[in-house]
Design a protein around this motif. Structure first.
Motif, PDB file in Angstrom:
ATOM      1  N   ALA A 257      -2.318  -4.395   6.284  1.00 39.52           N
ATOM      2  CA  ALA A 257      -1.726  -5.629   7.119  1.00 39.52           C
ATOM      3  C   ALA A 257      -1.937  -5.388   8.559  1.00 39.52           C
ATOM      4  O   ALA A 257      -2.492  -6.985   8.298  1.00 39.52           O
TER       5      ALA A 257
ATOM      6  N   PHE B  60      -6.039  -6.055   7.754  1.00 37.05           N
ATOM      7  CA  PHE B  60      -6.583  -6.849   6.913  1.00 37.05           C
ATOM      8  C   PHE B  60      -7.664  -8.237   6.044  1.00 37.05           C
ATOM      9  O   PHE B  60      -8.827  -7.832   6.107  1.00 37.05           O
TER      10      PHE B  60
ATOM     11  N   ALA C 217      -2.215 -11.598   6.708  1.00 39.38           N
ATOM     12  CA  ALA C 217      -0.638 -10.551   5.909  1.00 39.38           C
ATOM     13  C   ALA C 217       0.669 -10.872   6.834  1.00 39.38           C
ATOM     14  O   ALA C 217       0.471 -11.041   7.822  1.00 39.38           O
TER      15      ALA C 217
ATOM     16  N   TRP D 134      -3.254 -16.343  -2.248  1.00 36.52           N
ATOM     17  CA  TRP D 134      -2.414 -15.230  -1.442  1.00 36.52           C
ATOM     18  C   TRP D 134      -1.703 -14.073  -3.207  1.00 36.52           C
ATOM     19  O   TRP D 134      -1.620 -14.537  -3.794  1.00 36.52           O
TER      20      TRP D 134
ATOM     21  N   ARG E 124       0.879 -10.236  -3.887  1.00 44.05           N
ATOM     22  CA  ARG E 124       1.876  -9.283  -3.467  1.00 44.05           C
ATOM     23  C   ARG E 124       1.285  -8.447  -4.294  1.00 44.05           C
ATOM     24  O   ARG E 124       2.194  -8.976  -5.356  1.00 44.05           O
TER      25      ARG E 124
ATOM     26  N   LEU F  16       5.430  -7.769   1.475  1.00 46.26           N
ATOM     27  CA  LEU F  16       4.072  -7.923   2.308  1.00 46.26           C
ATOM     28  C   LEU F  16       3.653  -9.305   1.251  1.00 46.26           C
ATOM     29  O   LEU F  16       3.376  -8.845   0.105  1.00 46.26           O
TER      30      LEU F  16
ATOM     31  N   PHE G 294      -0.337 -11.149   1.485  1.00 44.79           N
ATOM     32  CA  PHE G 294      -1.277 -10.957   1.675  1.00 44.79           C
ATOM     33  C   PHE G 294      -2.088 -12.011   1.096  1.00 44.79           C
ATOM     34  O   PHE G 294      -2.241 -12.928  -0.159  1.00 44.79           O
TER      35      PHE G 294
END
Ligand code: ADP
Length: 608
Positions: free
Chosen positions: A81, A84, A100, A247, A249, A256, A258
Motif C-alpha cells: 500500500a 503502490f 491505496a 479499483w 480489493r 485496503l 487498491f
C-alpha cells in the motif's frame, strides 16, 4: 362527344393520375427505406465500435486486477500500500496514478508530495476517497447492481448539460434529462431527418430536447460505491475533466482498496487502432470518430476529415466507463444522400411528366380519331342522301321523257331526238354514278381487279372525249380537245383510265358555272421521268384554298349540295386517284391561272 370525353376522363385520365400518385408514394417510401437501411448500417458500425471500446476497457480492468493480485502475492498488503503508486506505474503504463486507501478513509498511496500528478490526484480525490464527500459518479452497470442504494439522482455538473428550457416537456423526458443529461452530439438520424441534412441547424433546438443521454450519474461516497464488490470502474468529472478509476480489493473484508487513475492519453492510444479500422467497403463512405465528452474527436478513421463534430450522422454512447464519450459516424459526402434523393425526385418528375405527356398525346390522338370518325360518319350520311338524290334526278328525267315518248304525245321528230338524247345522257350519268359506287365498294374491300394491257392513251382520251362531247356541247360548253397526233403507249386497264377521264370531265362540267369552257390536253412529258400527262381544265368555281388535297378523301365535298346546289357523292376523285396510283401514276389538283381548276392525270409510259 361530351359523353366520350367523360368516359375517357373516368376510364383513362383519373386512373392514370391515381397510378402516378401511387407510383410517387411507393418511390418515396422506397427512398425512405433505403435511407433507413443506410442509417441502420452505419448505426451498426457505431454500435460495434462502441462495444469494442467497452470490451477493451473491461480487458484493461481485468489486467489491472491481475496486476494488483500478482503484486499482493509478492508483497504483503500493508507494505504494498505504501509504495503502490510507484509499483503499479512501473508495471503498468496505463496507470497515471496508483492509489491505496483504507476503508476508514486513509490514503496510503500516493504521497501528494512525490510528484505533481500525485498532488493533483490527492487534491481532486482525497475527500471523496476518505468518504467525506458525496460526488457524482458514473458506475458500470454490473457495479450498479451490486452496490448499495445510492443517493437520489443529482443535477449534472457537465458544462453541456443545460437547464431544461421547455417548461412543457413531457415528464418522462424531464426525468431522463435529470438522470443522464443531454448528449454532446445531436445525431441527424435521431429525428429521422434523412432528407433534410442541410437543414440540420434549423432543427437543432428540437434535437437538443430529443437527444438525452442513456448514461446515468449517481451521487455517492466512495464507501457506498464499492459496496460488497471486489473490483470495479468508476468515472467522475472533476473541474469538467474526466477521471476514470479502477479499483480492486483481494477480499470483501479486506480493509485496503487498491486503485488506479487511468492515463487518458495512453488509453486513447490503445483505442485509436480500433477506431481507425473502418470496414473497407465503407471506407469511402464514412468517417468513424471517437468523441470525448466535449464532442472533440480524440481518434478518427480519416485523419484529413473535418466535420461538424457535434452533428454526426449516427452516434453511440460508449457507456458509464467513459461517460458522454461517443463513437460517431460522419458521412464523407453528406450531399450524396441529398443528391440521390434529388435524382430520385428528378426521375420521378420525369416519369410523371412522361406519363402526363403520354396521356395528353394519347388523349389528343383519341380526340383527333374521334373527330375523324365523326366527320366520316357525317360524310357517310351525306353520301347516302347525295347518292339517293343523284339517283332520283336522272331517274325522274328518264321516266318523264320515256313516258312522253311511249304515250306518243311528242310528234315533233327533233323533239323526240332531243328527249332520247336526254334519256341517254341521264342513263350515262346513272351508269357513271353506279359504277363509281360499285368500284369504290370493290376498292374498299380490296376486290377491285384491273386488266392491264398495252394500250394507246391518245386513243382512250379521244374516244372518251368524243363520247362526252355531244353532251357537253348540248349543254352549251365549249370543249377543246388537244391530243397528240401519234399514239402514246401505256400499260393500263383501258376502262379504268377512261373512267378517270370521265370523272374529271364530269366534275369540270358540274363545277363550271357560269363560264362553260372545258379543255382536255394530253402530252408526253420527260421530267423527272418520261410519262404522259392528261390535263382537264375548266373556268369554273375552282377548289377552295386548303382543300386541294382533301377533295381526294372519300366522301369529302368542297362544294356541298346544300350551299352549291351541285349534286355529288364525293367519290369521283377518290376513285380517280386510286386508279391512277394502281397504275403507278397520280392525280393532282392545281388552281388554274385566270380562274378555274386544272386536274392532272399522270401515268408512266409503257417500258420496253
Ligand atoms: P363529287 O361527287 O362531289 O363531285 P368528287 O370526288 O368528284 O365528288 O369531287 C370532290 C370535290 O372536289 C367536289 O365535291 C368538289 O367540291 C371538288 N371538285 C372536283 N372537281 C372540281 C372542279 N373541276 N372544280 C371545282 N371543284 C371541284
Amino acid at each position: 362527344m361530351k359523353k366520350v370525353a367523360l368516359v375517357f376522363l373516368l376510364a383513362v385520365f383519373v386512373p392514370s393520375l391515381v397510378l402516378a400518385w401511387l407510383a410517387v408514394r411507393t418511390l418515396r417510401d422506397q427512398q425512405f427505406l433505403l435511407e433507413k437501411q443506410q442509417s441502420l448500417l452505419y448505426q451498426g458500425v457505431a454500435d460495434s465500435a462502441a462495444k469494442n471500446v467497452q470490451d477493451l476497457l473491461s480487458d484493461d480492468e481485468r489486467v489491472f486486477t491481475e496486476k494488483v493480485a500478482a503484486l499482493l502475492q509478492r508483497t504483503n498488503p500493508a507494505a504494498l500500500a505504501k509504495t503502490f503508486d510507484d509499483n503499479l506505474r512501473g508495471d503498468w503504463p496505463l496507470a497515471q496514478v496508483g492509489f491505496a486507501v483504507t476503508l476508514t478513509g486513509d490514503i496510503l498511496s500516493p504521497s501528494p508530495y512525490s510528484r505533481s500528478d500525485a498532488l493533483t490526484f490527492c487534491t481532486d480525490n482525497s475527500r471523496f476517497l476518505a468518504n467525506r464527500e458525496s460526488v457524482e459518479v458514473y458506475l458500470n452497470p454490473k457495479q450498479i447492481g451490486n452496490s448499495l442504494a445510492l443517493n437520489a439522482p443529482a443535477q449534472s455538473q457537465m458544462p453541456q448539460q443545460t437547464e431544461l428550457k421547455d417548461a412543457n416537456s413531457e415528464s418522462s423526458k424531464r426525468t431522463a434529462q435529470l438522470k443522464g443529461g443531454n448528449r454532446a452530439v445531436y445525431p441527424q438520424q435521431s429525428v429521422g431527418n434523412y432528407n433534410n441534412i442541410q437543414k440540420f441547424s434549423q432543427v437543432e433546438e428540437q434535437q437538443q430536447q430529443n437527444t438525452f443521454s442513456k448514461v446515468a450519474a449517481s451521487e455517492a461516497e466512495f464507501r457506498q460505491l464499492i459496496g460488497e464488490a471486489n473490483d470495479g470502474t468508476l468515472a467522475r468529472f472533476v473541474d469538467n475533466k474526466l477521471n476514470v478509476l479502477f479499483w480492486y480489493r483481494a477480499r470483501r473484508d479486506s480493509p485496503l482498496v487498491f486503485g488506479a487513475q487511468i492515463a487518458l492519453p495512453k488509453l486513447i492510444e490503445e483505442l485509436r487502432p480500433m477506431i481507425e479500422q473502418v470496414e473497407t467497403a465503407l471506407h469511402e463512405e464514412i468517417c468513424v470518430a471517437l468523441l470525448d465528452d466535449t464532442a472533440r474527436p480524440v481518434a478518427k478513421s480519416h485523419s484529413e476529415f473535418r466535420g461538424n463534430w457535434k452533428h454526426p450522422f449516427v452516434a453511440t454512447e460508449i457507456g458509464e466507463a467513459l461517460p458522454h464519450w461517443e463513437v460517431a459516424v460522419y458521412l464523407l459526402d453528406p450531399a450524396k444522400l441529398t443528391r440521390s434523393a434529388q435524382s430520385v425526385r428528378l426521375t420521378l418528375g420525369l416519369l410523371i411528366a412522361l406519363l402526363v405527356t403520354a396521356i395528353a398525346v394519347g388523349s389528343w390522338l383519341i380526340v383527333m380519331d374521334l373527330n375523324r370518325q365523326l366527320t366520316l360518319a357525317r360524310q357517310k350520311t351525306d353520301f347516302v342522301s347525295n347518292v339517293s338524290h343523284e339517283l332520283k334526278t336522272p331517274l325522274t328525267s328518264i321516266r318523264m321523257f320515256s313516258e312522253l315518248l311511249s304515250e306518243g304525245r311528242v310528234e315533233d321528230v327533233a323533239k323526240q331526238r332531243s328527249y332520247l338524247a336526254i334519256i341517254a345522257a341521264e342513263t350515262a350519268r346513272l351508269t357513271r354514278l353506279i359504277n363509281n359506287v360499285l368500284d369504290f365498294a370493290r376498292l374498299e374491300r380490296g376486290e377491285k381487279k384491273y386488266v392491264f394491257k398495252e394500250c394507246d392513251i391518245v386513243a382512250i382520251a379521244h374516244e372518251t372525249a368524243e363520247t362526252y362531247r355531244p353532251h357537253l356541247e348540248a349543254n352549251g360548253f365549249q370543249f377543246d380537245c388537244d391530243l397528240p397526233g401519234s399514239p402514246i403507249m401505256i400499260n393500263a386497264d383501258r376502262d379504268a383510265i377512261a373512267q378517270v377521264l370521265v370523272n374529271l370531265l364530269s366534275n369540270a362540267e358540274k363545277y363550271s358555272d357560269p363560264r362553260k369552257e372545258i379543255s382536255l390536253q394530253l402530252a408526253r412529258q420527260s421530267t423527272p421521268l418520261p410519262h404522259v400527262e392528261a390535263r382537264v381544265l375548266d373556268r369554273g368555281l375552282g377548289v377552295p384554298a386548303n382543300c386541294g388535297e382533301k377533295i381526294f378523301e372519300k366522301f369529302f365535298r368542297a362544294h356541298d349540295s346544300l350551299s352549291s346546289g351541285i349534286q355529288g357523292s364525293g367519290l369521283g376523285l377518290t376513285l380517280a386517284r386510286q386508279i391512277a396510283r394502281a397504275h403507278g401514276g397520280e392525280v393532282i389538283y392545281e388552281p388554274r391561272n385566270g380562274g378555274g381548276s386544272c386536274f392532272i392525270l399522270r401515268l408512266p409510259l409503257k417500258t420496253a
